[in-house]
Enzyme design. Structure first.
Site, mmCIF file in Angstrom:
data_model
loop_
_atom_site.group_PDB
_atom_site.id
_atom_site.type_symbol
_atom_site.label_atom_id
_atom_site.label_comp_id
_atom_site.label_asym_id
_atom_site.label_seq_id
_atom_site.Cartn_x
_atom_site.Cartn_y
_atom_site.Cartn_z
ATOM 1 N N LYS A 80 0.847 -1.183 0.000
ATOM 2 C CA LYS A 80 0.000 0.000 0.000
ATOM 3 C C LYS A 80 0.888 1.240 0.000
ATOM 4 O O LYS A 80 1.911 1.277 0.699
ATOM 5 C CB LYS A 80 -0.901 -0.019 1.244
ATOM 6 N N SER A 163 -9.501 2.382 3.063
ATOM 7 C CA SER A 163 -8.620 3.073 2.143
ATOM 8 C C SER A 163 -7.681 2.136 1.378
ATOM 9 O O SER A 163 -7.026 2.548 0.422
ATOM 10 C CB SER A 163 -7.765 4.085 2.923
ATOM 11 N N SER A 187 -9.913 -0.169 7.369
ATOM 12 C CA SER A 187 -9.405 -0.059 6.003
ATOM 13 C C SER A 187 -8.690 -1.284 5.470
ATOM 14 O O SER A 187 -8.251 -1.290 4.324
ATOM 15 C CB SER A 187 -8.485 1.161 5.882
#
Length: 495
Positions: A80, A163, A187
């Site tokens: 990420k 996210s 998330s």
């Protein structure tokens, strides 16, 4: 074996193939780089560097040949874009950090590399991890000339969740066998649910936050996302461990082999079912999938126990006071002085601050900074922030009372399946309300995970949420693994 089958292998299977030299790390890395290129329309990747990836793969092939390889030797993994990573841009999905290259790796990145993992690239995410849909990224994905939302591979007209949306999509679409994500208020779990994969957020402090670009320091936690609980256990074993010299929130708890008890019996396991997770607002299709998964647990010998988490509804206002307050503090460093975006035209220092932050931050980030600054301001600190912290402690106490009667807690991850892109429009509250089932566990710092549990409206995936007591990751993974041995939802792919 042929490289065309590589993306159908999970982490555990692929690690075995690599270790036994039936496939090389270079072959595996190139195969997934090619898949990332072929499926750029999903918007999952924001950066790749084939030279670095293939160099790492060659080093792992050499380690395997020399008999010095780690447990993840040659396994490709993507990170990420909230983790700083040498050789790749680290932008946190924000214009504020466009082009930033870190001189060091985040601890989670370096630990996985030490275990032998090969970095494929960086994955799209909501700006500074603020969002529930991955529509808030300000960075152009690979193949795009401008910022674009990540698309759910099960239905590209829908959001993947956020996210960590790019992370979830990369696993679901078989663009990477495993990825890292972060979970501040859900998330990891929510996009895992929306994309039909497995993801786990460990106990707060289990995985180091060093090198993880901060959103809300008392909530942010790293975790793995992969196809199965078996894969997540292998990854989590490599990711966790104390890091006291670099992360003051890192717990002095030794690394653990989370794979050791995966196949233990769950006969007699007490699964708590919170009444508050099954009330008004939960869609019928999600409830049906969750209920079916709970029935599977009963067939495996587990017992369903009714419990109560009475302050569940308060988790939304509490979270959206505490998280923005911490964000306003953490993001104050992005002022255009030392690094990151700086406005071109300004009259003085204050004007530079204002224009830099106005240009560099997106709407959702600005919204949370302003909320955070407000609740921390003189005259409002006691009324808002202090009260929120008190209720946060009560929410944690509710969980401890519940764990007197059960071993794990189960329920839905989100009230609905993934919604359409743009469906929530300019209504941030709609996104906030979608986090109601994941926020309580985050506020309490408990481990939680999402396990594929079936499909709902439009053929979209539904995840079952499992929450454990502190340091009970092994028990969660065991429960998830046994469910996955009885079902095949985690094996299904949209591509």
């Amino acid at each position: 074996m042929t490289s065309t089958a590589l993306h159908d292998l999970g982490v555990t299977q692929l690690a075995t193939e690599l270790r036994e030299r039936r496939v090389s790390a270079v072959e595996a890395a190139q195969h997934f780089l090619d898949r990332a290129q072929a499926h750029q329309n999903l918007g999952a990747y924001v950066a790749v560097n084939p030279d670095i990836t293939l160099a790492q793969a060659r080093a792992q092939d050499a380690a395997i040949a020399a008999g010095t390889a780690g447990p993840l030797a040659g396994v490709p993994i993507a990170h990420k874009d909230i983790f700083v990573t040498r050789g790749f841009p680290s932008t946190a999905g924000s214009k504020m950090l466009a082009g930033y290259q870190s001189p060091f790796d985040a601890t989670v990145v370096s630990k996985l590399a030490d275990a032998g993992a090969v970095t494929l690239g960086k994955l799209n995410c909501d700006e500074f991890a603020m969002g529930s849909s991955n529509e808030n990224s300000a960075v152009a994905p690979l193949g795009f000339d401008a910022p674009a939302p990540v698309r759910n591979p099960w239905d590209t007209s829908r959001i993947p969740g956020g996210s960590s949306g790019g992370s979830a999509v990369a696993v679901a679409a078989r663009l990477a066998p495993a990825v890292t994500g972060t979970d501040t208020g859900g998330s990891i779990r929510q996009p895992a649910s929306f994309c039909g994969i497995t993801g786990i957020k460990p106990t707060y402090g289990r995985a180091s936050r060093y090198g993880m670009i901060a959103f809300a320091s008392s909530l942010d936690q790293a975790g793995p996302m992969a196809r199965s609980a078996e894969d997540c256990a292998l990854l989590l074993s490599a990711m966790c461990g104390p890091d006291p010299d670099r992360d003051s929130t890192s717990l002095d708890v030794p690394a653990e082999n989370f794979s050791a008890k995966l196949n233990d019996s769950i006969d007699g396991l007490r699964i708590g079912i919170p009444a508050e997770f099954f009330g008004e607002g939960l869609s019928l299709d999600v409830r049906a999938a969750v209920d079916a998964a709970l029935k599977e647990y009963e067939k495996l010998g587990a017992k369903l126990v009714p419990i109560s988490l009475p302050r569940t509804e308060l988790s939304i206002p509490v979270y959206y006071i505490i998280a923005p307050a911490e964000a306003s503090s953490n993001l104050s460093r992005f002022d255009g002085v030392k690094f990151g975006h700086r406005a071109k035209d300004y009259t003085d220092l204050v004007d530079m601050y204002k224009k830099t932050r106005a240009e560099g931050f997106g709407d959702e980030v600005k919204r949370r900074i302003m909320i955070g600054a407000y609740v921390l301001s003189h005259g409002y600190y006691d009324a808002y922030y202090l009260q929120a912290q008190k209720i946060r402690r009560m929410i944690a106490d509710d969980f401890q009372n519940a764990f007197k009667d059960c071993d794990v807690i189960a329920g839905p991850v989100a009230p609905t399946v993934a919604w359409k892109l743009g469906e929530h429009g300019n209504d941030p509250l709609a996104d906030y309300l979608a986090d109601i089932f994941t926020l309580p566990g985050s506020l309490a710092g408990l481990p939680g995970m999402s396990v594929p549990a079936g499909f709902g409206e439009g053929g979209m995936p539904v995840g079952l949420q499992l929450i454990g007591n502190y340091f009970e990751e092994a028990r969660l993974l065991n429960a998830a693994h046994r469910l996955q041995q009885a079902t095949d939802f985690h094996l299904r792919s949209p591509l």
